[in-house]
Design a protein around this motif. Structure first.
Motif, mmCIF file in Angstrom:
data_model
loop_
_atom_site.group_PDB
_atom_site.id
_atom_site.type_symbol
_atom_site.label_atom_id
_atom_site.label_comp_id
_atom_site.label_asym_id
_atom_site.label_seq_id
_atom_site.Cartn_x
_atom_site.Cartn_y
_atom_site.Cartn_z
ATOM 1 N N PHE A 64 12.099 12.141 4.806
ATOM 2 C CA PHE A 64 13.556 12.157 4.691
ATOM 3 C C PHE A 64 13.986 13.238 3.707
ATOM 4 O O PHE A 64 13.487 13.322 2.587
ATOM 5 N N SER A 65 14.932 14.078 4.124
ATOM 6 C CA SER A 65 15.417 15.144 3.251
ATOM 7 C C SER A 65 16.593 14.665 2.421
ATOM 8 O O SER A 65 17.594 14.183 2.966
ATOM 9 N N PRO A 66 16.509 14.795 1.096
ATOM 10 C CA PRO A 66 17.633 14.424 0.241
ATOM 11 C C PRO A 66 18.683 15.518 0.137
ATOM 12 O O PRO A 66 19.723 15.330 -0.488
ATOM 13 N N TYR A 67 18.428 16.661 0.757
ATOM 14 C CA TYR A 67 19.312 17.820 0.633
ATOM 15 C C TYR A 67 20.383 17.735 1.713
ATOM 16 O O TYR A 67 20.268 18.314 2.796
ATOM 17 N N LEU A 68 21.444 17.010 1.409
ATOM 18 C CA LEU A 68 22.450 16.651 2.408
ATOM 19 C C LEU A 68 23.841 17.141 2.041
ATOM 20 O O LEU A 68 24.827 16.802 2.708
ATOM 21 N N GLY A 69 23.929 17.939 0.987
ATOM 22 C CA GLY A 69 25.213 18.500 0.596
ATOM 23 C C GLY A 69 25.483 19.819 1.308
ATOM 24 O O GLY A 69 24.863 20.156 2.312
ATOM 25 N N ARG A 70 26.405 20.580 0.770
ATOM 26 C CA ARG A 70 26.849 21.837 1.387
ATOM 27 C C ARG A 70 26.006 23.000 0.887
ATOM 28 O O ARG A 70 25.625 23.055 -0.285
ATOM 29 N N ILE A 82 21.163 14.416 -2.855
ATOM 30 C CA ILE A 82 21.832 13.158 -3.165
ATOM 31 C C ILE A 82 21.064 12.430 -4.265
ATOM 32 O O ILE A 82 19.880 12.680 -4.494
ATOM 33 N N GLY A 83 21.760 11.502 -4.921
ATOM 34 C CA GLY A 83 21.105 10.697 -5.940
ATOM 35 C C GLY A 83 21.233 11.292 -7.324
ATOM 36 O O GLY A 83 21.706 12.415 -7.508
ATOM 37 N N PRO A 84 20.782 10.553 -8.345
ATOM 38 C CA PRO A 84 20.948 10.977 -9.737
ATOM 39 C C PRO A 84 19.893 11.963 -10.228
ATOM 40 O O PRO A 84 20.016 12.464 -11.345
ATOM 41 N N ARG A 85 18.855 12.231 -9.433
ATOM 42 C CA ARG A 85 17.804 13.141 -9.858
ATOM 43 C C ARG A 85 17.977 14.509 -9.184
ATOM 44 O O ARG A 85 18.187 14.584 -7.977
ATOM 45 N N ALA A 86 17.871 15.566 -9.969
ATOM 46 C CA ALA A 86 17.854 16.916 -9.403
ATOM 47 C C ALA A 86 16.476 17.164 -8.815
ATOM 48 O O ALA A 86 15.467 17.014 -9.501
ATOM 49 N N GLU A 108 0.812 -1.217 0.000
ATOM 50 C CA GLU A 108 0.000 0.000 0.000
ATOM 51 C C GLU A 108 0.848 1.271 0.000
ATOM 52 O O GLU A 108 0.402 2.318 -0.459
ATOM 53 N N ARG A 109 2.058 1.183 0.552
ATOM 54 C CA ARG A 109 2.964 2.335 0.575
ATOM 55 C C ARG A 109 4.350 1.861 0.146
ATOM 56 O O ARG A 109 4.787 0.773 0.512
ATOM 57 N N ILE A 110 5.024 2.712 -0.617
ATOM 58 C CA ILE A 110 6.357 2.381 -1.114
ATOM 59 C C ILE A 110 7.294 3.556 -0.853
ATOM 60 O O ILE A 110 6.947 4.715 -1.106
ATOM 61 N N HIS A 111 8.476 3.227 -0.350
ATOM 62 C CA HIS A 111 9.527 4.225 -0.167
ATOM 63 C C HIS A 111 10.739 3.806 -0.973
ATOM 64 O O HIS A 111 11.247 2.691 -0.811
ATOM 65 N N VAL A 112 11.192 4.680 -1.863
ATOM 66 C CA VAL A 112 12.417 4.458 -2.628
ATOM 67 C C VAL A 112 13.416 5.511 -2.189
ATOM 68 O O VAL A 112 13.141 6.708 -2.283
ATOM 69 N N VAL A 113 14.563 5.077 -1.707
ATOM 70 C CA VAL A 113 15.564 6.036 -1.262
ATOM 71 C C VAL A 113 16.040 6.843 -2.468
ATOM 72 O O VAL A 113 16.220 6.300 -3.559
ATOM 73 N N PRO A 114 16.223 8.168 -2.339
ATOM 74 C CA PRO A 114 16.598 8.979 -3.506
ATOM 75 C C PRO A 114 17.883 8.517 -4.183
ATOM 76 O O PRO A 114 17.980 8.543 -5.398
ATOM 77 N N ALA A 115 18.869 8.088 -3.392
ATOM 78 C CA ALA A 115 20.115 7.559 -3.948
ATOM 79 C C ALA A 115 20.016 6.037 -3.956
ATOM 80 O O ALA A 115 20.695 5.338 -3.198
ATOM 81 N N ALA A 116 19.163 5.500 -4.820
ATOM 82 C CA ALA A 116 18.883 4.066 -4.806
ATOM 83 C C ALA A 116 20.019 3.235 -5.389
ATOM 84 O O ALA A 116 20.139 2.051 -5.080
#
Length: 563
Positions: free
Chosen positions: A352-358, A407-411, A315-323
């Motif tokens: 979860f926030s994918p914004y983990l850079g500087r 993080i991950g391949p998607r902007a 019913e719910r799916i989570h895909v980590v941004p940097a899969a």
């Protein structure tokens, strides 16, 4: 007593450094007291796509220095270093006496579960190949691993290994029983490559929408699928490649050659979806769980991901941004904290926030523009969002550089190129003049969360651009440049909790046009990593046909040659 336990006894922060990758997509992440402080892929720093072929430079492990600097700490203050055992060992030379090793698929699984909103979940990892195991005196590699996860950790419920068929174990060697390998092999056979001669599955997924079922039945003869089991032998792999080569050789015109390539892309996409759905159904029946986490390179197949919601009991799916492998550093750090550090997992109420850079400061942004002052004209508008929305509505292609990199391949809106989705010619313009890439590759829509169901056939949020629903038929002429050839769209839902700046821009664009959707693609040129620094952004802006560059909360740059 472990270093983690000793630090806990003295009340200090618990710091775990995770290093990841395989023979590509090297990365690092730092977790402190259970919080992901920073994460980055090596490619963003070396400016070499997927950090492939770095040679001796790989041992510098720039991503580790980056995440430690972001936390204001040093390697001496790290309590535990964890890496997956499939990563090129050169990458871990600096910490070779300290590193704790873990399985590659387990690192993927940890990256998905420990970033999810779920307390209990099934976890499915599919990729090309993971850690090496020895069975009956022969070398095998992880190809598909399924887990069930809870606050106490991750437990394997089904693992499939593929035989490594060449003993010198070079990165290009074939291995059996891997759906990830099958997808990449077809990508290569139809001429879709990325850096280092690797197949480009993302391109194949885009091309599939232009194909027909011509080769679906034939391709199905080259593997065997039963419930929760995928088998493809070396003989079948060789025969599959030979069949593709023979069929492409029959094309007597460029248009027919393109059509056959598209038909093979369509076929491998259909079969990949079949395999993914089969394993997910088996995992659901085995665990009885309704929440599913996905990781591994196959989890970047956003078309297949969406169909899991439609065709399985989850019913719910989570895909980590940097899969992909670029997320295994994150998984290693989280596994080190929760599993090796004996901390019980509790999901966060916030996404979860994918914004983990500087986040580069105002002074750095200004300096990057000043260094090219002879080529740029800089404005400081009173209302940034209204100004940029007006430019977008007038047809400008905008480089949008904000806050911390994702993080991950998607902007996902902090290192993005944005444009007006209403312009039917915008897709071709950006592919040809900005991204310099194949004409068939689609662009993603970003949409306000509360308006999503007006434009798309789902109300399920997709904040990491890893689901592909359909655009509602009545909206396909409204947002044609983000509607793919088959009526689908790789959607990003903009949540105010994750990206208030992007949400503000969408609201401003909606006020001007009545459409709460923008075209979004990664801020980079073809076969380059996404920009990291403001200097990267300025260089990319100047060498492509973007019209406007926005740095931070108040700087808008134009090229001096712009009329």
């Amino acid at each position: 007593m472990t270093a983690l336990a000793d630090n806990a006894r003295h009340g200090g922060p618990l710091r775990v450094l995770g290093l990841g990758g395989s023979h590509h997509d090297f990365c690092a992440a730092l977790v402190e007291n259970g919080k992901v402080v920073s994460a980055i892929e090596e490619e963003r720093l070396t400016r070499v796509k997927i950090a492939f072929g770095l040679g001796p430079r790989l041992q510098r492990c720039l991503a580790a220095d980056y995440v430690l600097s972001e936390a204001g700490t040093s390697m001496d203050e790290v309590d535990l270093v964890v890496a997956n055992d499939f990563v090129n060992p050169v990458y871990t030379l600096r910490v070779r006496d300290r590193v704790r090793w873990m399985g590659h698929h387990l690192a993927h699984a940890a990256s998905a579960f420990y970033t999810s909103p779920f307390e209990h979940a099934a976890v499915m990892v599919m990729d090309g190949r993971g850690s090496t195991v020895v069975e009956g005196g022969e070398l095998y590699g992880e190809t598909i691993t399924c887990y069930q996860a809870n606050p106490r950790g991750l437990e394997v419920v089904r693992a499939q290994h593929g035989r490594v068929t060449v003993t010198d174990r070079r990165s290009e060697d074939p291995y059996e029983d891997s759906v990830g390998w099958m997808y990449e092999a077809v990508s290569k056979a139809i001429g879709l490559f990325t850096t280092g001669g690797m197949g480009a599955p993302g391109k194949t997924m885009g091309l599939a929408a232009y194909g027909s079922p011509r080769y679906v039945e034939e391709l199905g003869a080259y593997y065997r699928l039963s419930e929760g089991e995928f088998r493809q032998s070396t003989a079948q792999q060789i025969a599959m490649r030979a069949f593709i080569d023979a069929e492409l050789a029959k094309a007597d015109h460029p248009d027919e050659h393109y059509a056959r390539r598209a038909d093979f892309a369509y076929a491998v996409q259909q079969h990949t979806e079949r395999v993914v759905i089969s394993f997910a159904r088996a995992l659901h029946r085995r665990t009885g769980l309704t929440d599913l986490c996905l990781a591994g390179g196959v989890a970047l197949n956003s078309v297949a991901n969406y169909k899991l919601l439609e065709a399985t009991g989850f019913e719910r799916i989570h895909v980590v941004p940097a899969a992909g492998d670029g997320g295994t550093g994150l998984g290693s750090a989280l596994f080190g904290y929760y599993a090796l550090g004996s901390h019980e997992w509790r999901p966060s109420p916030e996404p979860f926030s994918p914004y983990l850079g500087r986040e580069y400061g105002q002074e750095r942004l200004e300096a990057a523009l000043a260094a090219e002052s002879g080529l740029l004209r800089v404005l400081r508008p009173d209302d940034l969002y209204a100004h940029v929305a007006g430019e977008l509505a007038a047809g400008a292609v905008v480089g949008w550089y904000q806050g911390r990199s994702e993080i991950g391949p998607r902007a996902l809106g902090n290192r993005s190129i944005l444009a007006d989705p209403r312009d039917p010619g915008m897709k071709d313009r950006i592919n040809a003049k900005v991204k310099h890439r194949e004409h068939f590759r689609p662009f993603a829509p970003i949409v306000l969360e509360e308006r999503q169901s007006e434009y798309f056939t789902t109300s399920v949020p997709a904040p990491y651009m890893l689901m592909v629903p359909e655009v509602r038929p009545e909206m396909r002429t409204v947002i044609p440049s983000v509607t793919h050839a088959d009526g689908s769209a790789r959607l990003q839902t903009v949540l105010g909790a994750l990206n208030p700046q992007l949400r503000a821009l969408l609201n401003a664009f909606d006020s001007v046009t009545g459409v709460p959707v923008l075209l979004n693609t990664s801020f980079n040129d073809n076969e380059e990593p996404i920009v990291e620094t403001p200097e990267d952004a300025v260089r990319c802006f100047l060498k492509t046909d973007m019209d406007v560059l926005v740095l931070g909360s108040g700087l808008v740059a134009y090229k001096e040659t712009r009329a």
